[in-house]
Design a protein around this motif. Structure first.
Motif, PDB file in Angstrom:
ATOM      1  N   PRO A 183     -23.607   2.076 -29.493  1.00 32.74           N
ATOM      2  CA  PRO A 183     -24.297   1.075 -28.665  1.00 32.74           C
ATOM      3  C   PRO A 183     -23.375   0.270 -27.760  1.00 32.74           C
ATOM      4  CG  PRO A 183     -25.227   1.087 -30.857  1.00 32.74           C
ATOM      5  CD  PRO A 183     -24.012   1.986 -30.913  1.00 32.74           C
ATOM      6  N   ALA A 184     -22.075   0.310 -28.025  1.00 29.80           N
ATOM      7  CA  ALA A 184     -21.130  -0.375 -27.142  1.00 29.80           C
ATOM      8  C   ALA A 184     -21.021   0.294 -25.782  1.00 29.80           C
ATOM      9  CB  ALA A 184     -19.748  -0.431 -27.795  1.00 29.80           C
ATOM     10  N   VAL A 185     -21.483   1.557 -25.673  1.00 32.98           N
ATOM     11  CA  VAL A 185     -21.394   2.263 -24.396  1.00 32.98           C
ATOM     12  C   VAL A 185     -22.741   2.714 -23.851  1.00 32.98           C
ATOM     13  CG1 VAL A 185     -19.063   3.098 -24.928  1.00 32.98           C
ATOM     14  CG2 VAL A 185     -21.033   4.554 -25.419  1.00 32.98           C
ATOM     15  N   THR A 186     -23.780   2.734 -24.676  1.00 33.64           N
ATOM     16  CA  THR A 186     -25.051   3.298 -24.222  1.00 33.64           C
ATOM     17  C   THR A 186     -25.734   2.466 -23.147  1.00 33.64           C
ATOM     18  OG1 THR A 186     -26.144   2.271 -26.142  1.00 33.64           O
ATOM     19  CG2 THR A 186     -25.531   4.596 -26.321  1.00 33.64           C
ATOM     20  N   TRP A 187     -25.329   1.203 -22.992  1.00 35.76           N
ATOM     21  CA  TRP A 187     -25.875   0.397 -21.901  1.00 35.76           C
ATOM     22  C   TRP A 187     -25.478   0.987 -20.541  1.00 35.76           C
ATOM     23  CZ3 TRP A 187     -22.534  -2.738 -18.768  1.00 35.76           C
ATOM     24  CH2 TRP A 187     -21.187  -2.755 -19.177  1.00 35.76           C
ATOM     25  N   ILE A 188     -24.453   1.824 -20.563  1.00 33.96           N
ATOM     26  CA  ILE A 188     -24.011   2.544 -19.364  1.00 33.96           C
ATOM     27  C   ILE A 188     -24.431   4.015 -19.423  1.00 33.96           C
ATOM     28  CG2 ILE A 188     -21.962   3.494 -18.211  1.00 33.96           C
ATOM     29  CD1 ILE A 188     -20.611   0.841 -18.534  1.00 33.96           C
ATOM     30  N   THR A 189     -24.092   4.686 -20.501  1.00 35.97           N
ATOM     31  CA  THR A 189     -24.266   6.136 -20.552  1.00 35.97           C
ATOM     32  C   THR A 189     -25.729   6.570 -20.563  1.00 35.97           C
ATOM     33  OG1 THR A 189     -24.070   6.111 -22.980  1.00 35.97           O
ATOM     34  CG2 THR A 189     -22.059   6.456 -21.709  1.00 35.97           C
ATOM     35  N   ASP A 190     -26.624   5.716 -21.053  1.00 36.25           N
ATOM     36  CA  ASP A 190     -28.042   6.082 -21.097  1.00 36.25           C
ATOM     37  C   ASP A 190     -28.695   6.131 -19.714  1.00 36.25           C
ATOM     38  OD1 ASP A 190     -28.029   6.435 -23.789  1.00 36.25           O
ATOM     39  OD2 ASP A 190     -29.337   4.758 -24.276  1.00 36.25           O
ATOM     40  N   ILE A 191     -28.026   5.554 -18.727  1.00 39.46           N
ATOM     41  CA  ILE A 191     -28.630   5.529 -17.392  1.00 39.46           C
ATOM     42  C   ILE A 191     -27.828   6.354 -16.385  1.00 39.46           C
ATOM     43  CG2 ILE A 191     -29.849   3.351 -17.715  1.00 39.46           C
ATOM     44  CD1 ILE A 191     -27.618   1.885 -16.345  1.00 39.46           C
ATOM     45  N   LEU A 192     -26.940   7.200 -16.914  1.00 38.85           N
ATOM     46  CA  LEU A 192     -26.136   8.063 -16.040  1.00 38.85           C
ATOM     47  C   LEU A 192     -26.230   9.510 -16.519  1.00 38.85           C
ATOM     48  CD1 LEU A 192     -22.828   5.970 -15.721  1.00 38.85           C
ATOM     49  CD2 LEU A 192     -24.737   6.041 -14.112  1.00 38.85           C
ATOM     50  N   ASP A 193     -26.040  10.431 -15.595  1.00 37.96           N
ATOM     51  CA  ASP A 193     -25.962  11.828 -16.005  1.00 37.96           C
ATOM     52  C   ASP A 193     -24.527  12.142 -16.426  1.00 37.96           C
ATOM     53  OD1 ASP A 193     -24.399  12.427 -13.688  1.00 37.96           O
ATOM     54  OD2 ASP A 193     -26.197  12.938 -12.534  1.00 37.96           O
ATOM     55  N   GLU A 194     -24.288  13.364 -16.874  1.00 41.33           N
ATOM     56  CA  GLU A 194     -22.993  13.728 -17.437  1.00 41.33           C
ATOM     57  C   GLU A 194     -21.857  13.569 -16.438  1.00 41.33           C
ATOM     58  OE1 GLU A 194     -20.862  17.616 -19.589  1.00 41.33           O
ATOM     59  OE2 GLU A 194     -23.026  17.589 -19.211  1.00 41.33           O
ATOM     60  N   GLN A 195     -22.077  13.973 -15.199  1.00 43.12           N
ATOM     61  CA  GLN A 195     -21.027  13.869 -14.195  1.00 43.12           C
ATOM     62  C   GLN A 195     -20.737  12.416 -13.852  1.00 43.12           C
ATOM     63  OE1 GLN A 195     -18.992  16.265 -12.999  1.00 43.12           O
ATOM     64  NE2 GLN A 195     -17.934  14.538 -12.059  1.00 43.12           N
ATOM     65  N   GLU A 196     -21.772  11.588 -13.817  1.00 48.86           N
ATOM     66  CA  GLU A 196     -21.582  10.164 -13.509  1.00 48.86           C
ATOM     67  C   GLU A 196     -20.815   9.472 -14.632  1.00 48.86           C
ATOM     68  OE1 GLU A 196     -25.562   9.380 -10.753  1.00 48.86           O
ATOM     69  OE2 GLU A 196     -25.705   9.302 -12.951  1.00 48.86           O
ATOM     70  N   VAL A 197     -21.082   9.868 -15.865  1.00 44.38           N
ATOM     71  CA  VAL A 197     -20.330   9.313 -16.992  1.00 44.38           C
ATOM     72  C   VAL A 197     -18.851   9.668 -16.860  1.00 44.38           C
ATOM     73  CG1 VAL A 197     -19.965   9.430 -19.491  1.00 44.38           C
ATOM     74  CG2 VAL A 197     -22.286   9.290 -18.576  1.00 44.38           C
ATOM     75  N   LYS A 198     -18.561  10.867 -16.391  1.00 38.53           N
ATOM     76  CA  LYS A 198     -17.169  11.270 -16.190  1.00 38.53           C
ATOM     77  C   LYS A 198     -16.479  10.393 -15.154  1.00 38.53           C
ATOM     78  CE  LYS A 198     -17.678  16.140 -17.516  1.00 38.53           C
ATOM     79  NZ  LYS A 198     -17.604  17.559 -17.074  1.00 38.53           N
ATOM     80  N   GLU A 199     -17.228   9.947 -14.152  1.00 41.26           N
ATOM     81  CA  GLU A 199     -16.651   9.058 -13.143  1.00 41.26           C
ATOM     82  C   GLU A 199     -16.287   7.709 -13.758  1.00 41.26           C
ATOM     83  OE1 GLU A 199     -15.806   9.935 -10.030  1.00 41.26           O
ATOM     84  OE2 GLU A 199     -16.408  11.937 -10.707  1.00 41.26           O
ATOM     85  N   VAL A 200     -17.158   7.193 -14.619  1.00 39.04           N
ATOM     86  CA  VAL A 200     -16.851   5.940 -15.324  1.00 39.04           C
ATOM     87  C   VAL A 200     -15.639   6.146 -16.227  1.00 39.04           C
ATOM     88  CG1 VAL A 200     -17.705   4.191 -16.928  1.00 39.04           C
ATOM     89  CG2 VAL A 200     -19.270   5.212 -15.261  1.00 39.04           C
ATOM     90  N   GLU A 201     -15.585   7.291 -16.872  1.00 37.32           N
ATOM     91  CA  GLU A 201     -14.482   7.609 -17.768  1.00 37.32           C
ATOM     92  C   GLU A 201     -13.142   7.578 -17.027  1.00 37.32           C
ATOM     93  OE1 GLU A 201     -13.140  11.655 -20.018  1.00 37.32           O
ATOM     94  OE2 GLU A 201     -15.229  11.039 -20.315  1.00 37.32           O
ATOM     95  N   LYS A 202     -13.106   8.178 -15.855  1.00 35.28           N
ATOM     96  CA  LYS A 202     -11.881   8.164 -15.048  1.00 35.28           C
ATOM     97  C   LYS A 202     -11.486   6.743 -14.677  1.00 35.28           C
ATOM     98  CE  LYS A 202     -12.828  12.667 -12.867  1.00 35.28           C
ATOM     99  NZ  LYS A 202     -13.159  13.327 -11.577  1.00 35.28           N
ATOM    100  N   GLU A 203     -12.472   5.950 -14.317  1.00 29.87           N
ATOM    101  CA  GLU A 203     -12.192   4.572 -13.916  1.00 29.87           C
ATOM    102  C   GLU A 203     -11.714   3.746 -15.099  1.00 29.87           C
ATOM    103  OE1 GLU A 203     -11.234   2.369 -11.132  1.00 29.87           O
ATOM    104  OE2 GLU A 203     -12.694   3.858 -10.425  1.00 29.87           O
ATOM    105  N   LEU A 204     -12.278   4.013 -16.275  1.00 37.36           N
ATOM    106  CA  LEU A 204     -11.860   3.287 -17.476  1.00 37.36           C
ATOM    107  C   LEU A 204     -10.387   3.551 -17.778  1.00 37.36           C
ATOM    108  CD1 LEU A 204     -12.471   1.537 -19.939  1.00 37.36           C
ATOM    109  CD2 LEU A 204     -13.310   3.592 -21.109  1.00 37.36           C
ATOM    110  N   VAL A 205      -9.945   4.781 -17.614  1.00 28.61           N
ATOM    111  CA  VAL A 205      -8.537   5.110 -17.818  1.00 28.61           C
ATOM    112  C   VAL A 205      -7.660   4.261 -16.895  1.00 28.61           C
ATOM    113  CG1 VAL A 205      -6.784   6.914 -17.530  1.00 28.61           C
ATOM    114  CG2 VAL A 205      -8.979   7.452 -18.628  1.00 28.61           C
ATOM    115  N   GLN A 206      -8.086   4.146 -15.637  1.00 30.17           N
ATOM    116  CA  GLN A 206      -7.317   3.369 -14.671  1.00 30.17           C
ATOM    117  C   GLN A 206      -7.297   1.884 -15.041  1.00 30.17           C
ATOM    118  OE1 GLN A 206      -5.455   4.621 -12.314  1.00 30.17           O
ATOM    119  NE2 GLN A 206      -4.745   2.593 -11.678  1.00 30.17           N
ATOM    120  N   VAL A 207      -8.429   1.361 -15.473  1.00 25.84           N
ATOM    121  CA  VAL A 207      -8.518  -0.051 -15.850  1.00 25.84           C
ATOM    122  C   VAL A 207      -7.586  -0.355 -17.022  1.00 25.84           C
ATOM    123  CG1 VAL A 207     -10.028  -1.842 -16.811  1.00 25.84           C
ATOM    124  CG2 VAL A 207     -10.864  -0.357 -14.986  1.00 25.84           C
TER     125      VAL A 207
END
Length: 306
Positions: A256-280
């Motif tokens: 639930p710490a991530v589903t507020w984001i992942t539940d409203i994105l498709d798989e490729q969009e989640v990968k974009e967030v993932e890349k940005e999280l690494v940078q952050v």
């Protein structure tokens, strides 16, 4: 927190179905999360305030995959009375099922002895923290609730139930989050990614301010009737030798710490967030002596007596 409505995420309320969906993943990877770190201190507080060697019953509220129950048995099985009941309760049937599986595995693996005997006395039960029926008034000597009360719909009701089932002079220990840098980092990653996806950025779920400080948690326990209250902060960070691996695990965990984001994105969009999280993380987090990035986490731990 599986709903797609961002406004419902603000107060960090999590339903049983949310935990059911991630229970298997959570149980398999709980050692990689900081959720279990404050448990050691909570058990120390329980034992110092009322020795576990005198426990008649130990209740683990919001037990998840059974981390607290397991640690109590691991560290105190030799001194627990042979009549001590151990109840592991959660409103998620998936989590209770994980405890049942852990119990079965331990009973199969362990040879005869006090540790196996303690596991044999573990009773996993589906039970809501806000309604501990059919547990009787004044029936439990020790209660532990690790990262539970701040996520329920009515924390005051849950604390009232905890107080009700405690024996006179019994002790209850709980924890909450004061700071979660992994959530802060994810929120930054989301704020950078969602505009690029032409989507409104959802609001990050937050812990109620009344549960993020020692003073606030102490007041919650006092209002419920507890006395001899003690609170303190415990550092519970996430250490990441491999940032990319962590980001992928985190975003695909179903927690639930991530589903507020992942539940409203498709798989490729989640990968974009993932890349940005690494940078952050690389931009904002410090490294330890071994060169691993560290995401800060601070818990509030508390104990009170009936």
């Amino acid at each position: 927190m599986s709903t797609t409505s961002a406004t419902k995420h603000v107060n960090f309320k999590v339903g049983a179905n949310d935990w059911n969906k991630t229970s298997a993943n959570y149980a398999a990877n709980v050692s990689r999360t900081p959720m279990s770190i404050p448990i050691t201190r909570l058990i120390e507080l329980l034992d110092s305030h009322s020795s576990l060697s005198s426990a008649t019953s130990i209740l683990d509220i919001g037990c998840g995959p059974g981390s607290a129950t397991s640690q109590i048995i691991s560290s105190h099985h030799a001194t627990l009375p042979t009549t001590t009941q151990l109840l592991a309760t959660d409103f998620s049937s998936g989590m209770v099922g994980a405890v049942s599986q852990a119990r079965a595995s331990k009973l199969n693996e362990l040879s005869l002895g006090t540790e196996k005997e303690a596991w044999a006395r573990v009773t996993p039960l589906v039970m809501d923290a806000m309604n501990l029926a059919p547990l009787l008034d004044n029936s439990t000597s020790h209660i532990i609730a690790n990262f539970v009360f701040f996520m329920v719909e009515d924390p005051a009701k849950a604390l009232k139930e905890t107080y009700r089932v405690l024996k006179p002079h019994g002790v209850g220990a709980c924890s909450s989050w004061s700071r979660l840098q992994w959530m802060e980092s994810l929120a930054i990653a989301a704020s950078r990614t969602f505009p690029k996806l032409n989507k409104p950025t959802p609001e990050m779920p937050t812990v109620s301010p009344s549960w993020t400080s020692c003073e606030g948690v102490s007041e919650q326990l006092k209002t419920a009737g507890f006395k001899e209250i003690h609170t303190e902060y415990v550092e519970a960070p996430i250490v990441m030798p491999d940032v990319e691996q962590f980001a992928h695990f985190f975003l695909t965990s179903g927690n639930p710490a991530v589903t507020w984001i992942t539940d409203i994105l498709d798989e490729q969009e989640v990968k974009e967030v993932e890349k940005e999280l690494v940078q952050v993380v690389r931009e904002n987090c410090e490294k330890n002596d071994e060169g691993a990035y560290v995401l800060a986490g601070t818990a509030v731990v508390a104990i009170g007596r009936k």
